[in-house]
Design an enzyme around this catalytic site. Structure first.
Site, PDB file in Angstrom:
ATOM      1  N   ASP A 109      12.322   6.897  -3.738  1.00 25.18           N
ATOM      2  CA  ASP A 109      12.601   5.274  -3.702  1.00 25.18           C
ATOM      3  C   ASP A 109      11.213   4.768  -4.275  1.00 25.18           C
ATOM      4  OD1 ASP A 109      13.718   2.741  -2.342  1.00 25.18           O
ATOM      5  OD2 ASP A 109      11.756   3.044  -1.179  1.00 25.18           O
ATOM      6  N   GLU A 165      13.739   6.114  -8.640  1.00 23.75           N
ATOM      7  CA  GLU A 165      14.081   4.774  -8.704  1.00 23.75           C
ATOM      8  C   GLU A 165      12.932   4.029  -9.358  1.00 23.75           C
ATOM      9  OE1 GLU A 165      14.847   0.747  -6.186  1.00 23.75           O
ATOM     10  OE2 GLU A 165      13.671   2.225  -5.303  1.00 23.75           O
TER      11      GLU A 165
END
Length: 722
Positions: free
Chosen positions: A403, A456
């Site tokens: 993330d 990401e």
């Protein structure tokens, strides 16, 4: 000296930095002396562990809870007979109730400091056996603490009872607690250098209490999961990868929405659904323990513990095993970029900025009000990198979606001028975070080559998904945030205006092969006022569904692996609500059921035809037929496999049926529709082509062409019949 007032006072105040030097059995003044700190005890005896014989009655030291006494005759030295320390037990009179127990201070240290890149094998709480006695060994890193004690129900949460042994060379504290085991609650009581007392959960805990409780739970380190070769094949760059992203707490709820499904219920319901829908992987929003439901797991406090919201670690492992048995990979969202400020967790762990940077310009994330890891500290890097390996090795996780990588790569991420600290070269790149990510990927690749990592990463940082030896970050895949933003903006345009924005739908091919991209329609696109994907499609009821179906057809035809957030596969109408189940009742509506059927068929075609997945990341796997017909908002291209087989993809992004639309094709023959998103079974108007034969009319620089009927707002996939 057996009795020393200052020493006893320090023990009673919980302020003695080295209780192992005082408590337990020691050779002093020619005799073996035993000391025990037992608040609430009336009398204490020392027993021989070998035969249970009573060796001495310990005397209370003044009015304190410290008991002490000699247990052997004076001797010339510790090597002669019973003058050497030996195993013993304590019998304690607790207000008329006698109880025998082992003394934690008679057991040696197990910590060697050598954990070979897997600190979780030594740190935290580990059920073990010493000298035939079962118990749990606890180790915690707190180098700047004045004192650390272990507390739990086993010692009435009294920090004086079990002060820990310091290993100063590593800054870790250790104690073996006999006669306890899995299921015990515990925390570390830390006295800081400034005299404050903190109560902290274990950073390496393998299990944690359900919020709002915050204690760690003793749990055995899960066994290593074998690495079957079929999992590596399923994750490979040339495989058909279609990912179903899931938030476990809101996929489906039980008891009319009043409770979550547990891990085992999810294994029974979620896994068969994902298999039926043809997805290759499930990606789970973070399942690491977290205190606030509303963070969806993205502010974890227990990186090594599967959240107890849905059951035990064994239950979570059962979910993963069930998915694997069904041929489905399991990916985890993983959050090494920041952590919450909750007082019981990592923040200010030993009274200093241990895991985080001290300077808020480096250590505080302004967007999320969280703390940023200090990647320049070896122990922090080890803690995080080993955690990535832990989930793969110990739970069989197939890969990690990392993330917020962009927030890690740049020191000035979401900061104004003057709010960030340049690196040693004066630049904005976070060199320490970059080194950490490379190290994490190296560790995963070298130890578990079947697993994958996905970034990401929302900027144009170069070589994110390129190998380390090529100067890359070493990720296997990168989320294509640019493709997602451009294409969604295009689809939100009224079809009459799309010709003015034609480049948004075609531009992704310009950089499609610069990284190994995943095309993500993730949870981030259906929250925070954005509405559902369906709600962003223009037009009346029929057109909105037609637009969505055409968009999905384009996405599955486009180079790159696929990711779809739960609910999007049946056109959830409202924005995602993490506190409620998906609207499964919508499947009673043929329009929603049609979208679900289309996604299933797209996944099946993706898997069945190598041209749609085998060469996703090289130019040779893609060829434009035409991207220039902006007036009609039509795109056409070819996808190719290694053996030369191909699939044609044609998209009509206007609500106008176009009979006799001619496109050039790679070879003469008969072409059959694999997918037509306008079919009646999907909720379309039923305009189609079936099987078409080419004719030698030149078009788009090719000698052979097809005259198609392009359905309104639809994507076609055609294959050359043998």
């Amino acid at each position: 000296m057996i009795f020393n007032t200052a020493l006893v006072d320090a023990l009673m105040a919980g302020d003695h930095a080295d209780p192992f030097a005082v408590l337990g059995m020691h050779f002093e003044g020619g005799a073996l002396v035993v000391r025990a700190l037992l608040p609430g005890a009336d009398q204490v005896w020392v027993l021989d562990a070998a035969d249970g014989a009573t060796l001495a009655r310990l005397e209370r030291c003044g009015a304190s809870a410290v008991f002490a006494g000699a247990v052997a005759e004076p001797s010339a030295g510790p090597s002669e007979g019973r003058a050497a320390p030996f195993p013993y037990r304590l019998r304690v009179d607790w207000h008329g109730t006698l109880h025998e127990h082992e003394d934690a201070y008679r057991f040696p240290s197990l910590f060697t400091g050598d954990y070979g890149g897997r600190p979780y094998e030594a740190m935290g709480a580990h059920p073990t056996r010493i000298d035939g006695v079962d118990g749990v060994n606890f180790v915690v890193w707190a180098p700047n603490a004045r004192r650390v004690a272990l507390v739990g129900a086993f010692n009435s949460w009294d920090g004086r009872r079990h002060g820990m042994r310091l290993h100063p060379q590593r800054g870790v504290w250790e104690i073996f607690i006999p006669q306890i085991g899995p299921g015990e609650l515990y925390k570390f009581e830390i006295k800081t250098a400034f005299g404050a007392t903190l109560l902290k959960a274990d950073p390496y805990a393998f299990r944690a209490q359900l919020r709002p409780e915050t204690a760690s739970v003793v749990h055995a380190l899960p066994a290593v999961v074998p690495a079957p070769p079929e999992r590596q094949r399923a994750n490979a760059l040339n495989s058909a990868v279609s990912i179903y992203e899931v938030h476990l707490g809101s996929w489906r709820r039980a008891d009319h929405g009043r409770r979550w499904l547990n891990y085992r219920e999810l294994a029974e319901q979620l896994v068969p659904y994902v298999r039926q829908m043809g997805f290759s992987h499930i990606e789970l929003l973070p399942v690491q323990e977290h205190p606030f439901d509303g963070s969806w797991g993205y502010q974890p406090t227990g990186l090594y513990a599967p959240t107890s919201r849905f059951g035990s670690p064994e239950d979570f492992r059962f979910l993963v095993e069930t998915a694997h048995a069904a041929g489905i990979g399991v990916l985890l969202d993983w959050v090494p970029g920041h952590f919450p400020t909750d007082a019981f967790a990592l923040a200010g762990f030993d009274g200093t900025h241990l895991y985080e940077h001290a300077d808020p310009k480096e250590g505080f994330h302004q967007d999320w009000n969280t703390l940023i890891y200090n990647y320049g500290r070896q122990e922090v890097r080890d803690f995080l990198a080993a955690n990535a390996l832990y989930w793969i090795e110990r739970y069989g996780i197939d890969g990690l979606r990392v993330d917020a990588v962009a927030s890690m790569l740049y020191r000035d991420y979401s900061r104004k001028e003057g709010e960030w600290v340049p690196n040693i070269h004066g630049g904005r790149e976070n060199l320490e975070a970059i080194a950490f990510l490379r190290r994490m990927n190296e560790l995963v690749c070298s130890q578990r080559p079947e697993a994958i990592t996905m970034a990401e990463e929302s900027t144009s940082f170069p070589n994110v998904s390129r190998p380390l030896e090529m100067g890359g970050l070493g990720f296997h895949y990168k989320w294509n945030m640019g493709w997602m933003n451009d294409t969604l903006r295009y689809m939100q345009e009224d079809p009459v205006n799309r010709k003015h924005h034609h480049d948004k739908i075609s531009f992704g091919i310009v950089y499609a092969f610069s990284e190994n991209f995943v095309l993500p329609l993730s949870h981030d696109e259906v929250v925070h006022g954005k509405g559902s994907i369906l709600a962003r499609m223009p037009g009346d009821h029929w057109q909105r569904f037609a637009n969505l179906r055409a968009y999905y057809g384009f996405m599955w035809g486009h180079p790159g692996k696929k990711l779809l957030f739960m609910g999007c596969e049946f056109a959830q109408a409202r924005e995602w609500d993490a506190d409620a189940s998906l609207d499964w009742h919508l499947l009673d509506d043929p329009a929603h059921a049609g979208v679900q059927r289309l996604v299933r068929d797209l996944n099946n075609v993706l898997r069945a035809y190598p041209a749609l997945h085998q060469v996703d990341f090289e130019q040779r796997g893609f060829e434009w037929i035409s991207h220039e017909d902006r007036e009609n908002s039509v795109l056409s291209f070819v996808r190719r496999a290694d053996d030369g087989s191909c699939v044609l993809v044609i998209c009509n992004f206007t609500p106008v049926c176009r009979p006799g639309y001619r496109i050039g094709v790679p070879a003469a023959g008969r072409y059959r529709e694999l997918i037509n998103t306008d079919q009646l079974q999907y909720g379309g108007s039923g305009v189609g082509n079936g099987v078409l034969a080419t004719d030698p009319s030149g078009m788009h620089g090719r000698a052979q062409s097809l005259a198609l009927t392009l359905p309104p707002l639809a994507t076609l996939m055609l294959v050359l019949e043998n």
